[in-house]
Design a protein around this motif. Structure first.
Motif, short mmCIF file in Angstrom:
data_model
loop_
_atom_site.label_atom_id
_atom_site.label_comp_id
_atom_site.label_asym_id
_atom_site.label_seq_id
_atom_site.Cartn_x
_atom_site.Cartn_y
_atom_site.Cartn_z
N ALA A 27 28.52 -16.83 -11.14
CA ALA A 27 28.89 -17.73 -10.04
C ALA A 27 29.71 -18.90 -10.57
O ALA A 27 29.61 -19.28 -11.74
CB ALA A 27 27.64 -18.25 -9.34
N ARG A 28 30.53 -19.45 -9.69
CA ARG A 28 31.34 -20.64 -10.02
C ARG A 28 30.46 -21.88 -9.83
O ARG A 28 29.87 -22.07 -8.76
CB ARG A 28 32.57 -20.69 -9.12
N VAL A 29 30.38 -22.69 -10.86
CA VAL A 29 29.47 -23.84 -10.83
C VAL A 29 29.95 -24.92 -9.87
O VAL A 29 29.14 -25.61 -9.24
CB VAL A 29 29.31 -24.42 -12.26
N THR A 30 31.26 -25.07 -9.71
CA THR A 30 31.79 -26.17 -8.90
C THR A 30 31.40 -26.09 -7.43
O THR A 30 31.31 -27.11 -6.75
CB THR A 30 33.33 -26.21 -9.00
N ASP A 31 31.16 -24.89 -6.91
CA ASP A 31 30.76 -24.76 -5.51
C ASP A 31 29.67 -23.70 -5.28
O ASP A 31 29.28 -23.45 -4.14
CB ASP A 31 31.98 -24.42 -4.63
N ASN A 119 39.57 -12.08 -15.91
CA ASN A 119 39.70 -12.83 -14.64
C ASN A 119 39.92 -14.32 -14.81
O ASN A 119 39.92 -15.06 -13.81
CB ASN A 119 38.43 -12.62 -13.79
N GLY A 120 40.10 -14.77 -16.04
CA GLY A 120 40.15 -16.20 -16.32
C GLY A 120 41.13 -17.00 -15.47
O GLY A 120 40.81 -18.09 -14.99
N ASP A 121 42.31 -16.45 -15.21
CA ASP A 121 43.33 -17.19 -14.47
C ASP A 121 43.13 -17.12 -12.95
O ASP A 121 43.89 -17.73 -12.19
CB ASP A 121 44.72 -16.68 -14.82
N THR A 125 40.90 -19.97 -8.17
CA THR A 125 41.53 -19.72 -6.87
C THR A 125 40.75 -18.72 -6.00
O THR A 125 41.12 -18.49 -4.86
CB THR A 125 42.96 -19.17 -7.07
N ALA A 126 39.68 -18.13 -6.54
CA ALA A 126 38.88 -17.18 -5.76
C ALA A 126 38.32 -17.88 -4.52
O ALA A 126 37.75 -18.97 -4.61
CB ALA A 126 37.75 -16.62 -6.60
N ALA A 127 38.52 -17.26 -3.34
CA ALA A 127 38.13 -17.92 -2.09
C ALA A 127 36.99 -17.20 -1.36
O ALA A 127 36.39 -17.78 -0.46
CB ALA A 127 39.34 -18.01 -1.16
N ARG A 128 36.70 -15.98 -1.72
CA ARG A 128 35.64 -15.24 -1.02
C ARG A 128 34.55 -14.82 -1.99
O ARG A 128 34.80 -14.65 -3.19
CB ARG A 128 36.22 -13.99 -0.35
N PRO A 129 33.31 -14.68 -1.51
CA PRO A 129 32.20 -14.27 -2.38
C PRO A 129 32.46 -12.90 -2.99
O PRO A 129 33.05 -12.03 -2.36
CB PRO A 129 31.00 -14.24 -1.43
N TYR A 130 32.03 -12.74 -4.21
CA TYR A 130 32.13 -11.46 -4.95
C TYR A 130 33.57 -10.96 -5.01
O TYR A 130 33.84 -9.77 -4.85
CB TYR A 130 31.21 -10.42 -4.32
#
Length: 237
Positions: A27-31, A119-121, A125-130
């Motif tokens: 998971a992304r920690v920021t959100d 997937n680092g870059d 910018t990922a906007a949807r779950p999974y």
């Protein structure tokens, strides 16, 4: 000495080994946005849903800055959560408490390195779950390498003195999430999932029953009319 068929021993070993690494989430920690997950095989789904909700609450705590450690082990029932945070991403796994902590963190390190490479870059910018659900293929492949703790590969990792885990903090899930309120929230979410699944199953049965009635009712009426006409013909004619 008792002799067991080879296929029985293999099946028994596979079942007991699979239980070692039970859940993997990224998971992304920021959100708190879930990015990828190791898809389960459907066994013990009710318990797994409960622990998934715990994991999501842990991600929310990280978002609020309640846990600043970049590596931590968290005791929860008969299992342990282990997580690594790097590059604003949390890599979390849940293992049986008997599974070596050193292997669990090396497993997460492998996932982290590959996830960043592939997937680092795109993480920010990922906007949807999974959004990176296809990463499950690598998760499953890597998990299999860590199932048997007695392989030469894993014994070498356990004996690697350069990789140290003793300094990684271990805490209890109640201490991390907060006693009472947070755990009640997990139980409520888990119960809701079970209740919704039961309601869905009941509705599906009703729809199937109605479909069968609509399909066969006209034929049953025609057969009834024909039988009645034959009965009347035999009685009066």
């Amino acid at each position: 000495m008792l002799a067991f068929p080879c296929d029985f021993l293999c099946d028994f070993y596979f079942i007991s080994s699979v239980d070692m690494v039970k859940l993997t989430m990224i998971a992304r920690v920021t959100d708190g946005l879930p990015l990828a997950e190791g898809l389960d095989d459907g066994r013990d789904q009710k318990d797994l849903d409960f622990y998934k909700q715990q994991a999501k609450l842990l991600f929310k705590n990280l978002l609020r800055g309640h846990n600043e450690a970049s590596r931590m082990s968290i005791e929860t029932g008969p299992n342990f959560f282990h997580y690594i945070i790097e590059g604003r991403v949390c890599y979390l796994t849940m293992c049986d408490r008997s599974y070596p902590k050193k292997l669990a963190f090396q497993y997460l390190e492998e996932l982290k390195n590959e996830f960043e490479r592939v997937n680092g870059d795109q993480i920010e910018t990922a906007a949807r779950p999974y959004a990176f659900i296809k990463f499950d293929t690598f998760i499953q492949k890597t998990k299999k390498l860590y199932l048997d703790t007695h392989t030469q590969r894993n014994l070498a990792k356990l004996n690697d003195e350069l990789y140290e885990v003793h300094q990684i903090m271990t805490r209890n899930v109640q201490e991390v999430l907060g006693v009472g309120q947070k755990l009640d929230q997990v139980s409520e979410l888990s119960s809701r999932l079970t209740s919704e699944s039961r309601i869905y199953a009941d509705k599906a049965k009703d729809l199937n029953r109605q479909a069968l009635i609509r399909k066969w009712a006209p034929a049953a009426i025609v057969v009834g009319i024909v039988c009645t006409l034959f009965w009347l013909k035999g009685k009066f004619w």
